[in-house]
Design a protein around this motif. Structure first.
Motif, PDB file in Angstrom:
ATOM      1  N   ARG A  35      -2.378   7.572  -8.654  1.00 44.56           N
ATOM      2  CA  ARG A  35      -2.297   6.157  -9.052  1.00 44.56           C
ATOM      3  C   ARG A  35      -1.000   5.521  -8.544  1.00 44.56           C
ATOM      4  N   VAL A  36       0.103   6.250  -8.642  1.00 47.42           N
ATOM      5  CA  VAL A  36       1.390   5.747  -8.146  1.00 47.42           C
ATOM      6  C   VAL A  36       1.329   5.541  -6.635  1.00 47.42           C
ATOM      7  N   LEU A  40       1.780   2.144  -4.413  1.00 48.61           N
ATOM      8  CA  LEU A  40       2.748   2.019  -3.325  1.00 48.61           C
ATOM      9  C   LEU A  40       2.071   1.572  -2.036  1.00 48.61           C
ATOM     10  N   ALA A  41       0.854   2.081  -1.798  1.00 49.57           N
ATOM     11  CA  ALA A  41       0.122   1.752  -0.570  1.00 49.57           C
ATOM     12  C   ALA A  41      -0.273   0.282  -0.496  1.00 49.57           C
ATOM     13  N   GLU A  42      -0.280  -0.404  -1.635  1.00 48.60           N
ATOM     14  CA  GLU A  42      -0.571  -1.840  -1.619  1.00 48.60           C
ATOM     15  C   GLU A  42       0.595  -2.647  -1.052  1.00 48.60           C
ATOM     16  N   LYS A  43       1.810  -2.100  -1.163  1.00 48.05           N
ATOM     17  CA  LYS A  43       3.005  -2.817  -0.721  1.00 48.05           C
ATOM     18  C   LYS A  43       3.627  -2.226   0.547  1.00 48.05           C
ATOM     19  N   ALA A  61      -5.863  12.662   0.681  1.00 51.31           N
ATOM     20  CA  ALA A  61      -4.849  11.641   0.950  1.00 51.31           C
ATOM     21  C   ALA A  61      -5.476  10.296   1.297  1.00 51.31           C
ATOM     22  N   GLY A  62      -6.447   9.872   0.502  1.00 50.06           N
ATOM     23  CA  GLY A  62      -7.108   8.594   0.748  1.00 50.06           C
ATOM     24  C   GLY A  62      -6.170   7.407   0.661  1.00 50.06           C
ATOM     25  N   PHE A  63      -5.067   7.545  -0.008  1.00 53.84           N
ATOM     26  CA  PHE A  63      -4.072   6.489  -0.174  1.00 53.84           C
ATOM     27  C   PHE A  63      -3.246   6.275   1.098  1.00 53.84           C
ATOM     28  N   ALA A  64      -3.231   7.264   1.994  1.00 52.96           N
ATOM     29  CA  ALA A  64      -2.349   7.240   3.172  1.00 52.96           C
ATOM     30  C   ALA A  64      -2.982   6.500   4.335  1.00 52.96           C
ATOM     31  N   SER A  65      -2.195   5.644   4.984  1.00 49.63           N
ATOM     32  CA  SER A  65      -2.683   4.968   6.186  1.00 49.63           C
ATOM     33  C   SER A  65      -2.221   5.689   7.447  1.00 49.63           C
ATOM     34  N   GLY A  78      -5.353   5.030  11.383  1.00 51.03           N
ATOM     35  CA  GLY A  78      -6.576   4.252  11.517  1.00 51.03           C
ATOM     36  C   GLY A  78      -7.508   4.943  12.491  1.00 51.03           C
ATOM     37  N   SER A  79      -7.922   4.230  13.546  1.00 49.25           N
ATOM     38  CA  SER A  79      -8.834   4.834  14.521  1.00 49.25           C
ATOM     39  C   SER A  79      -8.084   5.514  15.673  1.00 49.25           C
ATOM     40  N   PHE A  80      -6.748   5.395  15.702  1.00 50.29           N
ATOM     41  CA  PHE A  80      -5.956   6.032  16.748  1.00 50.29           C
ATOM     42  C   PHE A  80      -5.673   7.478  16.372  1.00 50.29           C
ATOM     43  N   VAL A  81      -6.005   8.398  17.276  1.00 48.80           N
ATOM     44  CA  VAL A  81      -5.755   9.830  17.071  1.00 48.80           C
ATOM     45  C   VAL A  81      -5.000  10.347  18.287  1.00 48.80           C
TER      46      VAL A  81
END
Length: 123
Positions: A35-36, A40-43, A61-65, A78-81
């Motif tokens: 939840r934390v 954080l991922a929103e900001k 790690a669904g919260f991680a971009s 994202g889509s870059f690997v």
């Protein structure tokens, strides 16, 4: 800073986000920590840097971009690997020579890791 001006927060996984003594199949962040991190991922840009591969981290790690995987051998944004193996295969570094030199020491253990595409990153 990210390209959009947001601060990036990068976290280690084993022993930081997940318990250090948890068996592999139970190595998840606590619900409270998730939840934390989601907040954080929103900001901020939130990322995870780990020795684990994509397939291990996918549901954790669904919260991680941003994911820095396999100790930097693979990066997912994202889509870059990006995989270091592709750079080696392009002739930029002698992967086989490095592998042979390291494995000849007798003190090396390398865990098999697979990239997001399923190809082998290390054995």
């Amino acid at each position: 800073m990210g390209g959009d001006g947001r601060l990036a927060l990068l976290f280690d996984y084993d022993g930081t986000l997940s318990p250090v003594d948890a068996p592999r199949e139970k190595a998840y962040p606590s619900m409270e920590l998730l939840r934390v991190l989601e907040g954080l991922a929103e900001k901020y840009i939130v990322g995870v840097v780990t020795s684990k591969d994509y397939w291990f981290m996918k549901g954790r790690a669904g919260f991680a971009s941003v994911l820095g995987l396999v100790s930097g051998l693979e990066a997912v944004m994202g889509s870059f690997v990006f995989t270091v193996r592709e750079a080696f295969e392009a002739g930029e570094v002698d992967l086989r020579g490095l592998w042979e030199k390291a494995s000849g020491t007798g003190s090396l253990y390398v865990e098999e890791k697979k990239s997001i595409s399923g190809s082998l990153l290390s054995t």
